[in-house]
Design a protein around this motif. Structure first.
Motif, PDB file in Angstrom:
ATOM      1  N   THR A  64       8.063  13.552  -3.902  1.00 43.28           N
ATOM      2  CA  THR A  64       7.572  12.732  -2.797  1.00 43.28           C
ATOM      3  C   THR A  64       8.570  11.621  -2.494  1.00 43.28           C
ATOM      4  N   SER A  74       5.796   1.063   0.701  1.00 45.49           N
ATOM      5  CA  SER A  74       5.430   1.609   2.012  1.00 45.49           C
ATOM      6  C   SER A  74       6.408   2.650   2.533  1.00 45.49           C
ATOM      7  N   THR A  75       7.483   2.892   1.848  1.00 39.14           N
ATOM      8  CA  THR A  75       8.608   3.771   2.205  1.00 39.14           C
ATOM      9  C   THR A  75       9.377   3.299   3.435  1.00 39.14           C
ATOM     10  N   THR A  83       7.260   7.454   5.307  1.00 37.10           N
ATOM     11  CA  THR A  83       6.202   8.422   5.041  1.00 37.10           C
ATOM     12  C   THR A  83       4.948   7.857   5.694  1.00 37.10           C
ATOM     13  N   HIS A  84       4.153   8.712   6.324  1.00 38.91           N
ATOM     14  CA  HIS A  84       2.954   8.235   7.000  1.00 38.91           C
ATOM     15  C   HIS A  84       1.705   8.661   6.255  1.00 38.91           C
ATOM     16  N   ASN A  85       0.693   7.820   6.327  1.00 38.42           N
ATOM     17  CA  ASN A  85      -0.603   8.124   5.751  1.00 38.42           C
ATOM     18  C   ASN A  85      -1.217   9.253   6.582  1.00 38.42           C
ATOM     19  N   PRO A  86      -1.542  10.399   5.969  1.00 41.50           N
ATOM     20  CA  PRO A  86      -2.054  11.522   6.753  1.00 41.50           C
ATOM     21  C   PRO A  86      -3.449  11.290   7.320  1.00 41.50           C
ATOM     22  N   VAL A  89      -2.395   7.002  10.428  1.00 47.04           N
ATOM     23  CA  VAL A  89      -0.961   6.714  10.564  1.00 47.04           C
ATOM     24  C   VAL A  89      -0.661   5.245  10.806  1.00 47.04           C
ATOM     25  N   PRO A  93       1.235   4.713   3.326  1.00 46.95           N
ATOM     26  CA  PRO A  93       0.716   5.745   2.420  1.00 46.95           C
ATOM     27  C   PRO A  93       0.399   5.195   1.035  1.00 46.95           C
TER      28      PRO A  93
END
Length: 95
Positions: A64, A74-75, A83-86, A89, A93
């Motif tokens: 990941t 938070s990337t 990276t986005h929270n699925p 968004v 994440p």
């Protein structure tokens, strides 16, 4: 399935799929730690934490994204993009 059918003793995480944060090494896989400087680094060993998970029966599916060298959550600082929270968004994440 074969181990279960053969009656072999299974670990507490037998068959549990996991994804490994890209700042932990898994032998033979690219490990970037979210940095372009390591984009071609192939891990020569597996980190002890991952070995212990595998010994307990966990199955590594992949890696990941993470902030560069794990410095953040938070990337936003990853060389390979956010990276986005699925689920939502608009939220980070986490992890």
């Amino acid at each position: 399935d074969r181990q279960l059918a053969s009656g072999a003793r299974l670990g507490p995480l037998a068959g549990v799929p996991i994804a490994v944060k890209d700042n932990l090494c898994v032998k033979g896989t690219v490990t970037t730690a979210g940095s372009r400087i390591l984009e071609n680094f192939v891990a020569p060993y597996t980190a002890t934490a991952i070995e212990r998970l595998q010994q307990a029966g966990a199955i590594v599916l992949g890696k990941t994204n993470c902030d560069e060298f794990g410095m953040g959550s938070s990337t936003e600082a990853s060389a390979f993009g956010r990276t986005h929270n699925p689920v939502d968004v608009t939220r980070v994440p986490g992890g």
